[in-house]
Design an enzyme around this catalytic site. Structure first.
Site, PDB file in Angstrom:
ATOM      1  N   ASP A 169       0.842  -1.200   0.000  1.00  0.00           N
ATOM      2  CA  ASP A 169       0.000   0.000   0.000  1.00  0.00           C
ATOM      3  C   ASP A 169       0.882   1.257   0.000  1.00  0.00           C
ATOM      4  O   ASP A 169       0.611   2.228  -0.708  1.00  0.00           O
ATOM      5  CB  ASP A 169      -0.908  -0.009   1.234  1.00  0.00           C
ATOM      6  CG  ASP A 169      -1.659  -1.325   1.358  1.00  0.00           C
ATOM      7  OD1 ASP A 169      -2.427  -1.648   0.446  1.00  0.00           O
ATOM      8  OD2 ASP A 169      -1.425  -2.054   2.353  1.00  0.00           O
ATOM      9  N   HIS A 186      -4.661  -3.259   6.605  1.00  0.00           N
ATOM     10  CA  HIS A 186      -4.473  -3.525   5.174  1.00  0.00           C
ATOM     11  C   HIS A 186      -5.815  -3.971   4.606  1.00  0.00           C
ATOM     12  O   HIS A 186      -6.100  -5.149   4.450  1.00  0.00           O
ATOM     13  CB  HIS A 186      -3.421  -4.617   4.947  1.00  0.00           C
ATOM     14  CG  HIS A 186      -3.418  -5.109   3.526  1.00  0.00           C
ATOM     15  ND1 HIS A 186      -2.997  -4.336   2.476  1.00  0.00           N
ATOM     16  CD2 HIS A 186      -3.834  -6.269   2.976  1.00  0.00           C
ATOM     17  CE1 HIS A 186      -3.145  -4.999   1.356  1.00  0.00           C
ATOM     18  NE2 HIS A 186      -3.653  -6.191   1.623  1.00  0.00           N
TER      19      HIS A 186
END
Ligand code: NAX
Length: 327
Positions: free
Chosen positions: A159, A187
């Site tokens: 990410d 996440h």
């Protein structure tokens, strides 16, 4: 010569495993002077496929690769392991409720946590990639009471890297010009990529982009990038996920550069109002082989709300796995 480091990869026959193993064996995980021994853990049906990957690893004749063991036995897989990359997990299938997903993954990460507790080396470092990564890491950690909690981490580096790349594209600068990107929280789609502390050309990134772009384009693009990859490729992120796992462990072992930080999900010490013990993503530096949360950042109301929402989701996941007796 340096002693070899034992690296265990679970889900080794999967697509991330295929992208990851060759880079580990070539020296990119730990550095060009560190020999590695690989332990591949798979479920019985996939051991043969892992053996095929091992044949290809042999055929690369990597000078640093000092051995490959393939097993479906947890005790063997984690015996003396120094770095454990927990990639294999139970994916969410159609119609599956969150409780079912957590339960199925508990069946994987609880015994793996125990096996790490009982068999791994004293300096073991664990990175959980398999989703739901943060909560799977929490399950493994809770079942390894003899291992310091801080050795259990979950991956938000993909990410982080996605956020760097999106911002570099927007500002038309090389990724190398960007410092201090942060992913906060889980996440998952609730993660919060924060540009308010990110530095580009001596100013914060947030003041160099339109607020609408930050809110309505940047954040959702980063958070939903995984789905966009599936849509385009017909398969989920693999090489980029493997790359992020390499980055995470390399920095953990070798340190982060002076004047910069990265993102990793690590057990909270209560910093930034994140309940102690939750494995949540923070801005982190690595010093002397340990992650430290960057302290003292000012969090404005916009960021506060986003961080709180993602952390609330983590707390719900923790409560759910508690109820299931997994932690
Ligand atoms: P694949 O389905 O290609 O491979 C998974 C492998 O794990 C399979 O070979 C399977 O046999 C094995 N496995 C299942 N249960 C196991 C067990 N109990 N012990 C050992 N091996 C087991 O998935 P892949 O694309 O490689 O993705 C792996 C995981 O990474 C998934 O959970 C996925 O959601 C997650 N991801 C996490 C990311 C992150 O940023 N944290 C990004 C990429 C990826 O989506």
């Amino acid at each position: 010569a340096k002693a070899p480091v034992n690296v265990t990869v679970t889900g080794a026959a999967g697509q991330i495993g295929y992208a990851l193993l060759f880079r580990i064996a070539s020296g990119q995980l730990l550095g060009p002077d560190t020999p590695v021994k690989l332990r591949l853990l798979e479920i019985p049906q996939a051991v043969k496929a892992a053996e095929g990957t091992a044949m290809e690893l042999e055929d690369c004749a990597f000078p640093l690769l000092q051995g490959i063991d393939i097993t479906d036995d947890l005790a063997k897989a984690f015996d003396g392991t120094n770095v454990a990359l927990l990639v294999g997990a139970r994916p969410r299938t159609k119609g599956m409720e969150r409780g079912d997903l957590l339960q199925a993954n508990g069946g994987i990460f609880k015994p793996q946590g125990r096996a790490i507790n009982d068999h791994a080396a004293d300096d073991v470092r664990v990175l959980v990639v398999g989703n739901p990564a943060n909560t799977n890491a929490l399950i493994a950690q809770a079942n390894a009471p003899d291992v310091p909690a801080e050795r259990f981490t979950a991956m938000t580096r993909l990410d982080h890297n996605r956020a760097l790349s999106q911002l570099a594209g927007k500002l038309q600068v090389p990724v190398s010009e960007i410092r201090k990107m942060t992913i906060w929280g889980n996440h998952s789609a609730t993660q919060y990529p924060d540009l308010f502390h990110t530095e580009v050309n001596g100013k914060t990134a947030a003041e160099q982009v339109e607020q609408e772009w930050l809110r309505d384009t940047f954040i959702p693009t980063v958070a939903k990038r995984g789905a966009a990859i599936i849509e385009a490729r017909g398969a989920s992120s693999a090489a980029s996920a493997a790359n992020a796992a390499i980055d995470h462990v390399f920095d953990w072992v070798n340190g982060t550069p002076e004047g910069d930080w990265t993102s990793a999900a690590i057990p909270s010490d209560g910093s930034y109002g994140v309940p102690e013990g939750l494995i949540s993503s923070f801005p982190v530096v690595s010093r002397d082989g340990r992650w430290e949360i960057v302290q003292g950042l000012e969090i404005d109301a916009f960021s506060r709300e986003k961080i709180d929402a993602s952390v609330a989701e983590l707390a719900e996941e923790r409560d759910a796995v508690k109820e299931l007796g997994l932690v």
